[in-house]
Design a protein around this motif. Structure first.
Motif, mmCIF file in Angstrom:
data_model
loop_
_atom_site.group_PDB
_atom_site.id
_atom_site.type_symbol
_atom_site.label_atom_id
_atom_site.label_comp_id
_atom_site.label_asym_id
_atom_site.label_seq_id
_atom_site.Cartn_x
_atom_site.Cartn_y
_atom_site.Cartn_z
ATOM 1 N N SER A 121 0.839 -1.203 0.000
ATOM 2 C CA SER A 121 0.000 0.000 0.000
ATOM 3 C C SER A 121 0.874 1.253 0.000
ATOM 4 N N GLU A 122 2.082 1.135 0.537
ATOM 5 C CA GLU A 122 2.972 2.311 0.544
ATOM 6 C C GLU A 122 3.387 2.743 -0.853
ATOM 7 N N ILE A 123 3.346 1.802 -1.828
ATOM 8 C CA ILE A 123 3.678 2.222 -3.194
ATOM 9 C C ILE A 123 2.430 2.201 -4.086
ATOM 10 N N GLY A 124 1.282 2.418 -3.460
ATOM 11 C CA GLY A 124 0.078 2.698 -4.240
ATOM 12 C C GLY A 124 -0.785 1.521 -4.645
ATOM 13 N N PHE A 125 -0.526 0.319 -4.107
ATOM 14 C CA PHE A 125 -1.392 -0.827 -4.439
ATOM 15 C C PHE A 125 -2.584 -0.861 -3.481
ATOM 16 N N SER A 126 -3.762 -1.166 -4.008
ATOM 17 C CA SER A 126 -4.888 -1.380 -3.103
ATOM 18 C C SER A 126 -5.196 -2.883 -3.053
ATOM 19 N N VAL A 127 -5.977 -3.293 -2.058
ATOM 20 C CA VAL A 127 -6.217 -4.724 -1.840
ATOM 21 C C VAL A 127 -7.573 -5.137 -2.434
ATOM 22 N N GLU A 128 -7.574 -6.189 -3.249
ATOM 23 C CA GLU A 128 -8.813 -6.722 -3.833
ATOM 24 C C GLU A 128 -9.022 -8.144 -3.321
ATOM 25 N N GLN A 176 -7.286 -10.940 -10.888
ATOM 26 C CA GLN A 176 -6.871 -9.983 -11.938
ATOM 27 C C GLN A 176 -8.033 -9.741 -12.881
ATOM 28 N N VAL A 177 -8.604 -10.866 -13.374
ATOM 29 C CA VAL A 177 -9.677 -10.791 -14.369
ATOM 30 C C VAL A 177 -10.885 -10.062 -13.790
ATOM 31 N N GLY A 183 -13.609 -2.470 -13.619
ATOM 32 C CA GLY A 183 -13.302 -1.037 -13.701
ATOM 33 C C GLY A 183 -12.569 -0.678 -14.977
ATOM 34 N N LYS A 184 -11.956 0.476 -14.964
ATOM 35 C CA LYS A 184 -11.197 0.948 -16.130
ATOM 36 C C LYS A 184 -9.746 1.136 -15.713
ATOM 37 N N PRO A 185 -8.773 0.906 -16.640
ATOM 38 C CA PRO A 185 -7.377 1.109 -16.268
ATOM 39 C C PRO A 185 -7.120 2.593 -15.923
ATOM 40 N N PRO A 186 -6.109 2.951 -15.130
ATOM 41 C CA PRO A 186 -5.074 2.059 -14.611
ATOM 42 C C PRO A 186 -5.554 1.185 -13.436
ATOM 43 N N PHE A 187 -4.825 0.068 -13.232
ATOM 44 C CA PHE A 187 -5.059 -0.821 -12.092
ATOM 45 C C PHE A 187 -3.747 -1.027 -11.353
ATOM 46 N N LYS A 188 -3.828 -0.999 -10.040
ATOM 47 C CA LYS A 188 -2.633 -1.286 -9.242
ATOM 48 C C LYS A 188 -3.122 -1.988 -7.979
ATOM 49 N N ILE A 189 -3.187 -3.313 -8.052
ATOM 50 C CA ILE A 189 -3.829 -4.038 -6.944
ATOM 51 C C ILE A 189 -2.989 -5.236 -6.497
ATOM 52 N N ILE A 190 -3.198 -5.630 -5.250
ATOM 53 C CA ILE A 190 -2.756 -6.955 -4.814
ATOM 54 C C ILE A 190 -4.002 -7.711 -4.349
ATOM 55 N N ALA A 191 -3.945 -9.036 -4.438
ATOM 56 C CA ALA A 191 -5.094 -9.852 -4.015
ATOM 57 C C ALA A 191 -4.587 -11.045 -3.222
ATOM 58 N N GLN A 210 -1.824 -17.415 -1.549
ATOM 59 C CA GLN A 210 -1.025 -16.657 -2.522
ATOM 60 C C GLN A 210 -1.391 -15.191 -2.426
ATOM 61 N N VAL A 211 -0.488 -14.350 -2.934
ATOM 62 C CA VAL A 211 -0.877 -12.965 -3.175
ATOM 63 C C VAL A 211 -0.574 -12.664 -4.638
ATOM 64 N N GLU A 212 -1.583 -12.141 -5.288
ATOM 65 C CA GLU A 212 -1.463 -11.777 -6.690
ATOM 66 C C GLU A 212 -1.162 -10.291 -6.760
ATOM 67 N N GLY A 213 -0.352 -9.888 -7.710
ATOM 68 C CA GLY A 213 -0.124 -8.457 -7.922
ATOM 69 C C GLY A 213 -0.419 -8.114 -9.365
ATOM 70 N N LEU A 214 -0.957 -6.935 -9.601
ATOM 71 C CA LEU A 214 -1.263 -6.523 -10.980
ATOM 72 C C LEU A 214 -1.119 -5.014 -11.084
ATOM 73 N N HIS A 215 -0.326 -4.590 -12.089
ATOM 74 C CA HIS A 215 -0.183 -3.148 -12.319
ATOM 75 C C HIS A 215 -0.329 -2.898 -13.818
ATOM 76 N N ILE A 216 -1.411 -2.254 -14.200
ATOM 77 C CA ILE A 216 -1.677 -1.962 -15.617
ATOM 78 C C ILE A 216 -1.798 -0.451 -15.786
ATOM 79 N N ASP A 217 -1.037 0.067 -16.744
ATOM 80 C CA ASP A 217 -1.132 1.511 -17.031
ATOM 81 C C ASP A 217 -0.501 1.735 -18.398
#
Ligand code: DAH
Length: 355
Positions: A121-128, A176-177, A183-191, A210-217
């Motif tokens: 979260s410190e580098i801008g990821f939110s939790v899904e 991720q899917v 929503g609409k990009p950008p995405f910056k999430i961990i799950a 597991q923790v998934e990470g996804l950053h789309i921009d």
């Protein structure tokens, strides 16, 4: 006078009975209420001949005082009786030994999920979050893993129906899917979450995390992926330097794909993460495959990004020196008491978990 005396005798007798507060209050209003017997007698004073009036008034006042005093006394008696009965019944036995407070412990997996959520979260990821019971489409097809893809076999899937449409998710990647469809990009999430595969030995459990990470921009490249993972691993293992290598690999949902190893050494037969000359595989990652983006209606010519998947139990084992994965899920209190974490406010008489 005879009337007043009658009232007096009648009510003194009533007040001698065993009464509760409600009945005393009733008596009070029967006497002194708006139409009470005493109040009415006072009202009638005016209609008496002058020579009788003075004596009657004085008798009436006398009786009024007597009754009032009796009522007050009765109320006090009842109150005292109540207090005494409370004292009697609600006695505290101070000689009883205090009860042992059972304070729960935070499971290492929950602790690690908290830690990594806060680091990302410190580098801008939110939790899904996504469901444990997934459908075949989100778990495989949308992630570019079509029906006959060999990766499906590698996953040892627990299917929940004969048609193989519902299953227990084999990884956190379907989130991720779900996120991109929502929503609409950008995405910056961990799950972070639970995942399932039919597998069991010292390093595999049928349920794991597991923790998934996804950053789309726009214009996201592998450099961003590397920077993000370097930051995460250093923060998580609390080290200043980390040796990290990207080994080419294959996942259907990323292109190119890589597995990441980190350096470690053994000191007194304990794993020390950081430099060393040994390598430990820690996660899978890559640039999200254009087909995955197309499947969620994102134009891959405009948006790109990276994704990664990390085993949470593995992270917990490495950071906290736990060597058997199966113990994580055996709910053995002694194990949890040893490897678990204290919540912030531990009562002073805490003595650990007891059965
Ligand atoms: N889903 C993969 C697994 O369970 C891990 C993974 C690898 C996730 C690469 C990713 C990724 O998002 O890009 O083995």
């Amino acid at each position: 006078m005879s009337d007043i005396k009658k009232i007096k005798d009648e009510f003194l007798e009533k007040l001698n009975e065993d009464l509760n507060i409600e009945s005393v209050n009733e008596i009070k209003s029967e006497l002194f209420g708006k139409n009470g017997k005493i109040s009415t007698s006072f009202k009638n004073l005016g209609s008496l001949p002058a020579e009788e009036r003075k004596k009657f008034a004085s008798d009436l006042n006398f009786v009024k005082d007597e009754l009032q005093e009796k009522i007050n006394k009765k109320i006090r008696e009842i109150e005292i009786k109540e207090i005494n009965s409370k004292l009697e019944n609600e006695k505290i036995d101070v000689t009883l030994p205090e009860r042992n407070i059972v304070q729960g412990k935070i499971h290492p997996v929950s602790q690690v999920i908290d830690e990594l959520s806060s680091i990302f979260s410190e580098i801008g990821f939110s939790v899904e979050e996504g469901p444990d019971v997934e459908n075949e489409h989100y778990n495989f097809t949308a992630l570019n893993t079509p029906d006959n893809h060999p990766a499906r076999d590698m996953h040892d899937t627990f299917y929940l129906d004969d048609k193989k449409e519902l299953l227990l998710r084999t990884h956190t990647s379907p989130v991720q899917v779900r996120t991109m469809l929502k929503g609409k990009p950008p995405f910056k999430i961990i799950a972070p979450g639970r995942t399932y595969r039919s597998d069991s030995d010292q390093t595999h459990a049928p349920m794991f995390h597991q923790v998934e990470g996804l950053h789309i921009d726009k214009n996201i490249n592998m450099g961003h992926l590397k920077g993000c993972l370097d930051y995460f691993i250093k923060s998580f293992f609390e080290v200043d330097k980390i040796k990290m290598r990207f080994r080419p690999s294959h996942f259907p949902f990323t292109e190119p794909s890589a597995e990441v190893d980190i350096g470690y050494e053994l000191k007194d037969s304990k794993i020390v993460i950081g430099e060393g000359d040994k390598w430990l595989e820690i996660l899978g990652c890559g640039m999200v495959h254009p087909n995955v983006l197309k499947n969620v209606k994102i134009n891959p010519d405009k948006y790109q990004g990276y994704a990664f998947g990390i085993g949470i139990d593995r992270l917990a084992m490495l950071k906290y020196g736990i060597n058997d994965l199966r113990a994580f899920f055996e709910t053995d209190y002694r194990w949890l008491n040893h490897f678990g974490f204290d919540p912030l406010d531990v009562p002073s008489n805490y003595r650990g978990l007891s059965r």
